[in-house]
Design a protein around this motif. Structure first.
Motif, PDB file in Angstrom:
ATOM      1  N   ARG A  33      52.645  20.414  46.394  1.00 15.33           N
ATOM      2  CA  ARG A  33      53.509  19.796  46.084  1.00 15.33           C
ATOM      3  C   ARG A  33      52.209  18.174  46.168  1.00 15.33           C
ATOM      4  N   VAL A  91      49.759  16.613  47.900  1.00  9.25           N
ATOM      5  CA  VAL A  91      50.427  16.392  48.574  1.00  9.25           C
ATOM      6  C   VAL A  91      49.343  16.368  49.935  1.00  9.25           C
ATOM      7  N   SER A 125      64.742  11.950  62.104  1.00 15.32           N
ATOM      8  CA  SER A 125      64.024  11.904  60.602  1.00 15.32           C
ATOM      9  C   SER A 125      62.813  11.006  61.127  1.00 15.32           C
ATOM     10  N   ARG A 171      62.743  19.703  58.383  1.00  9.65           N
ATOM     11  CA  ARG A 171      62.025  18.915  58.058  1.00  9.65           C
ATOM     12  C   ARG A 171      61.368  19.187  57.530  1.00  9.65           C
ATOM     13  N   ARG A 172      60.671  20.105  57.169  1.00 12.36           N
ATOM     14  CA  ARG A 172      59.099  20.367  56.738  1.00 12.36           C
ATOM     15  C   ARG A 172      59.234  19.578  55.105  1.00 12.36           C
ATOM     16  N   LEU A 173      59.898  20.069  54.539  1.00 13.05           N
ATOM     17  CA  LEU A 173      60.092  19.444  53.164  1.00 13.05           C
ATOM     18  C   LEU A 173      59.550  17.735  52.465  1.00 13.05           C
ATOM     19  N   TYR A 174      59.810  17.443  53.959  1.00 17.23           N
ATOM     20  CA  TYR A 174      59.452  15.959  52.571  1.00 17.23           C
ATOM     21  C   TYR A 174      58.347  15.033  54.040  1.00 17.23           C
ATOM     22  N   LEU A 175      58.153  16.282  54.414  1.00 16.35           N
ATOM     23  CA  LEU A 175      56.108  15.239  55.536  1.00 16.35           C
ATOM     24  C   LEU A 175      55.391  15.394  54.708  1.00 16.35           C
ATOM     25  N   PRO A 176      54.509  13.792  55.038  1.00 17.83           N
ATOM     26  CA  PRO A 176      53.462  14.049  54.813  1.00 17.83           C
ATOM     27  C   PRO A 176      52.661  15.555  55.179  1.00 17.83           C
ATOM     28  N   SER A 177      51.257  15.239  54.482  1.00 20.34           N
ATOM     29  CA  SER A 177      50.762  16.289  54.910  1.00 20.34           C
ATOM     30  C   SER A 177      49.619  16.404  55.869  1.00 20.34           C
TER      31      SER A 177
END
Length: 311
Positions: free
Chosen positions: A23, A25, A203, A229-235
């Motif tokens: 990703r 990321v 969010s 919620r995992r998909l768009y989280l910062p690393s």
């Protein structure tokens, strides 16, 4: 068990690393219907009371005692008593003439029935009541007992408001922190907290990080929330969430082993696979079956260890 989880932890970290590089990321709004009595041995009751830092209400009765039967018929099904006692006590019953009841009744010098014993989380006697005087008398007595100094360290600020149905997010967040300080269960309150948040609030990174801090079980709504919620989280936040989910899966597995709960074991296997698949959607069917088999084999091995140590 440590070797097993060390292996799983390593697998999770490897899969998480792969995913991140690709990703670039962690009882409820409705009122309970009567007092819920704990099921298990006396040893289990004490362990649960210590775990929750909650006092114990112990009803000691006999089958031939008319006031005992009246109390069981009239008081225990009362929703008002259920709200009070389920919120503030681990509730337990023993027949004074059977099984463990014989020794426990003797230990606490019980000579009349019914006898209600109000105990600290360690089993120390705080108050004794004899007989049955009605639902209101039991509520008044519970309030009196909870006000005694030995009980005060077990009370979470907000218990009363929560029992009355207060569910605004600001209150629930403070209530969760207080319960955490007292080592009280958090799952139901955390789920209520998430229900109280708006979609924009859900969010927010602060909401996600707070949920990861408070989550206690993989069988909760909070676990589902973190999966989604995992998909768009910062690393950095993704690492926190992954560690929290791994922690509660490990905790649930230990609980399944201790309680010999195979139903919980299968729930853990399912939720762990959901997490692994969220981390790496390309997991093969063979990998899924291998992970599930490893859990089941470790569960059986731990059961054998427990059985051997008990001999």
């Amino acid at each position: 068990m440590n070797t097993f989880f060390a292996h799983l932890a390593l697998s999770l970290l490897l899969v998480a690393s792969f995913s991140l590089s690709a990703r670039s990321v962690a009882p409820a709004a409705t009122s309970p219907e009567g007092i819920t009595f704990f099921r298990g041995s006396w040893k289990d009751v004490l362990a649960e009371a210590r775990r929750q830092n909650k006092p114990i209400f112990l009803d000691i009765y006999t089958t031939w005692c008319p006031p005992c039967r009246r109390m069981a018929r009239e008081a225990f099904p009362s929703p008002v008593l259920g709200t009070k006692f389920n919120t503030h006590f681990i509730n337990y019953q023993l027949d004074a003439e059977k099984g463990e009841g014989l020794a426990i009744a003797k230990q606490y010098a019980v000579a009349s029935y019914p006898t209600g014993l109000y105990l600290s989380p360690t089993g120390a006697l705080v108050h004794r009541s004899v007989g049955y005087g009605g639902v209101k008398a039991m509520i008044d007595l519970a309030d009196h007992v909870l006000a005694l100094s030995p009980m005060k360290p077990t009370l979470a600020k907000g218990d009363k408001e929560y029992a009355k149905g207060r569910r605004d997010a600001a209150f629930l967040k403070k209530y969760l922190k207080t319960r955490q300080e007292l080592n009280r269960p958090l799952s139901d309150v955390l789920d209520a907290y998430l229900d109280a948040l708006s979609e924009p609030e859900l969010s927010q990174p602060e909401s996600i990080a707070f949920t990861a801090e408070m989550i206690q079980s993989s069988t909760s709504k909070a676990f589902d929330f973190l999966i989604r919620r995992r998909l768009y989280l910062p690393s950095d936040l993704l690492t926190v969430v992954t560690e929290a989910q791994q922690r509660v899966i490990s905790r649930d597995f230990n609980r399944a082993v201790t309680t010999r709960d195979q139903v919980l074991l299968e729930q853990i296997i399912t939720n762990n696979e959901r997490l692994l698949t969220a981390i790496n959607p390309s997991r093969s069917e063979e990998q899924k079956q291998t992970t599930a088999a490893t859990y089941r084999q470790s569960f059986l091995q731990e059961q054998n260890i427990i059985t051997d140590s008990a001999r």
